[in-house]
Design a protein around this motif. Sequence first.
Motif, PDB file in Angstrom:
ATOM      1  N   LYS A   3       0.835  -1.192   0.000  1.00 20.96           N
ATOM      2  CA  LYS A   3       0.000   0.000   0.000  1.00 20.96           C
ATOM      3  C   LYS A   3       0.874   1.248   0.000  1.00 20.96           C
ATOM      4  O   LYS A   3       1.881   1.308   0.684  1.00 20.96           O
ATOM      5  N   ASN A   4       0.496   2.245  -0.778  1.00 24.64           N
ATOM      6  CA  ASN A   4       1.278   3.467  -0.875  1.00 24.64           C
ATOM      7  C   ASN A   4       0.928   4.421   0.247  1.00 24.64           C
ATOM      8  O   ASN A   4      -0.204   4.861   0.370  1.00 24.64           O
ATOM      9  N   ASP A 108      13.945   4.874 -17.468  1.00 22.72           N
ATOM     10  CA  ASP A 108      12.812   4.705 -18.388  1.00 22.72           C
ATOM     11  C   ASP A 108      11.715   3.805 -17.813  1.00 22.72           C
ATOM     12  O   ASP A 108      10.820   3.377 -18.543  1.00 22.72           O
ATOM     13  N   VAL A 109      11.754   3.527 -16.498  1.00 25.70           N
ATOM     14  CA  VAL A 109      10.675   2.733 -15.903  1.00 25.70           C
ATOM     15  C   VAL A 109       9.390   3.561 -15.846  1.00 25.70           C
ATOM     16  O   VAL A 109       9.419   4.788 -15.880  1.00 25.70           O
ATOM     17  N   ARG A 110       8.272   2.877 -15.751  1.00 23.01           N
ATOM     18  CA  ARG A 110       6.991   3.557 -15.590  1.00 23.01           C
ATOM     19  C   ARG A 110       6.851   4.065 -14.158  1.00 23.01           C
ATOM     20  O   ARG A 110       7.454   3.538 -13.221  1.00 23.01           O
ATOM     21  N   LEU A 111       6.022   5.095 -14.004  1.00 22.77           N
ATOM     22  CA  LEU A 111       5.806   5.682 -12.687  1.00 22.77           C
ATOM     23  C   LEU A 111       5.317   4.636 -11.695  1.00 22.77           C
ATOM     24  O   LEU A 111       5.726   4.635 -10.528  1.00 22.77           O
ATOM     25  N   MET A 116       6.110   1.629  -6.687  1.00 24.40           N
ATOM     26  CA  MET A 116       6.187   0.324  -6.040  1.00 24.40           C
ATOM     27  C   MET A 116       7.548   0.136  -5.378  1.00 24.40           C
ATOM     28  O   MET A 116       7.640  -0.365  -4.252  1.00 24.40           O
ATOM     29  N   ALA A 117       8.621   0.550  -6.075  1.00 23.23           N
ATOM     30  CA  ALA A 117       9.966   0.408  -5.514  1.00 23.23           C
ATOM     31  C   ALA A 117      10.117   1.222  -4.235  1.00 23.23           C
ATOM     32  O   ALA A 117      10.706   0.752  -3.250  1.00 23.23           O
ATOM     33  N   ILE A 118       9.582   2.435  -4.231  1.00 22.16           N
ATOM     34  CA  ILE A 118       9.637   3.273  -3.028  1.00 22.16           C
ATOM     35  C   ILE A 118       8.910   2.594  -1.885  1.00 22.16           C
ATOM     36  O   ILE A 118       9.389   2.557  -0.744  1.00 22.16           O
ATOM     37  N   ASP A 119       7.742   2.021  -2.155  1.00 20.04           N
ATOM     38  CA  ASP A 119       6.980   1.310  -1.125  1.00 20.04           C
ATOM     39  C   ASP A 119       7.753   0.106  -0.589  1.00 20.04           C
ATOM     40  O   ASP A 119       7.797  -0.138   0.616  1.00 20.04           O
ATOM     41  N   LEU A 120       8.369  -0.643  -1.485  1.00 17.97           N
ATOM     42  CA  LEU A 120       9.058  -1.863  -1.078  1.00 17.97           C
ATOM     43  C   LEU A 120      10.284  -1.554  -0.220  1.00 17.97           C
ATOM     44  O   LEU A 120      10.514  -2.206   0.807  1.00 17.97           O
ATOM     45  N   VAL A 121      11.075  -0.559  -0.628  1.00 17.73           N
ATOM     46  CA  VAL A 121      12.263  -0.248   0.177  1.00 17.73           C
ATOM     47  C   VAL A 121      11.855   0.368   1.515  1.00 17.73           C
ATOM     48  O   VAL A 121      12.517   0.153   2.538  1.00 17.73           O
ATOM     49  N   ALA A 122      10.752   1.117   1.520  1.00 17.94           N
ATOM     50  CA  ALA A 122      10.254   1.678   2.780  1.00 17.94           C
ATOM     51  C   ALA A 122       9.833   0.577   3.740  1.00 17.94           C
ATOM     52  O   ALA A 122       9.912   0.728   4.956  1.00 17.94           O
ATOM     53  N   ALA A 123       9.401  -0.550   3.189  1.00 19.42           N
ATOM     54  CA  ALA A 123       8.983  -1.691   4.007  1.00 19.42           C
ATOM     55  C   ALA A 123      10.163  -2.581   4.398  1.00 19.42           C
ATOM     56  O   ALA A 123       9.968  -3.639   4.988  1.00 19.42           O
ATOM     57  N   TYR A 127      15.084  -3.741  -3.950  1.00 15.91           N
ATOM     58  CA  TYR A 127      14.398  -3.867  -5.241  1.00 15.91           C
ATOM     59  C   TYR A 127      15.344  -3.500  -6.370  1.00 15.91           C
ATOM     60  O   TYR A 127      15.927  -2.407  -6.370  1.00 15.91           O
ATOM     61  N   ILE A 128      15.525  -4.410  -7.320  1.00 11.01           N
ATOM     62  CA  ILE A 128      16.215  -4.129  -8.575  1.00 11.01           C
ATOM     63  C   ILE A 128      15.215  -4.360  -9.689  1.00 11.01           C
ATOM     64  O   ILE A 128      14.597  -5.425  -9.764  1.00 11.01           O
TER      65      ILE A 128
END
Length: 219
Positions: A3-4, A108-111, A116-123, A127-128
């Motif tokens: 969840k964001n 060039d990744v999608r927003l 999702m990467a920000i959420d995962l590292v925050a948890a 993430y690569i």
Amino acid sequence: MTKNWKRTLAIADDHTLVAGGLARLLSDYHDIAGVAASGSTLVELLEQAPVDCVLLDVSMPEQNGLDVLPELRRRWPGLKIVILTMHNDRVLADAAMRLGANGFLPKDVRLAELLMAIDLVAAGRTYISPRVPAHTDQVGIHALHPSLLALTPRQEQVLTMVADGKSTAAIARSLHLSESTVTFHRANIRRKLGITSDHGFHEFAALVRQMLRERRLDA
């Protein structure tokens, strides 16, 4: 996908338009504490405004992203650091993660993937992006020495072709550029690397050729 939740971000990128556009996109989802154009200004920003997560470019003046990463990790152990770079290279991704990055994505990744990467590292996860190759048979020249991180992909192409012994005219034909454009790229490469003469540039290119050959033999 997690969840964001709204978090506080800082963006470190020396391309003003890229950084500004990214800040505008992310401001709908997170609080943006500020934008820094170099590693040193990022440190100053974090001293004034602690954040949850930094989106860190690799190619920046003064200190590139890999140079500043250990300092960020030492001074702010809980800070989440996501590398966001034009260099989509497994060698670079692995190096960044070893130095303390929590995530690595090409620009060039999608927003949705970035969020999702920000959420995962925050948890607490790493993430690569799956866009980063799992392995590489080709060694990007920027992986050979930190100074080469300042080069754009086009400048990398030009330097690699100079290292292969190609003339300005041959490089222009191969890349479908004018000779004056190639000359312009060569001058910018010299400026970024601090090389003051054309002779020195060719000596450096020969060194790059030797390092690439050694890395490929070791692969």
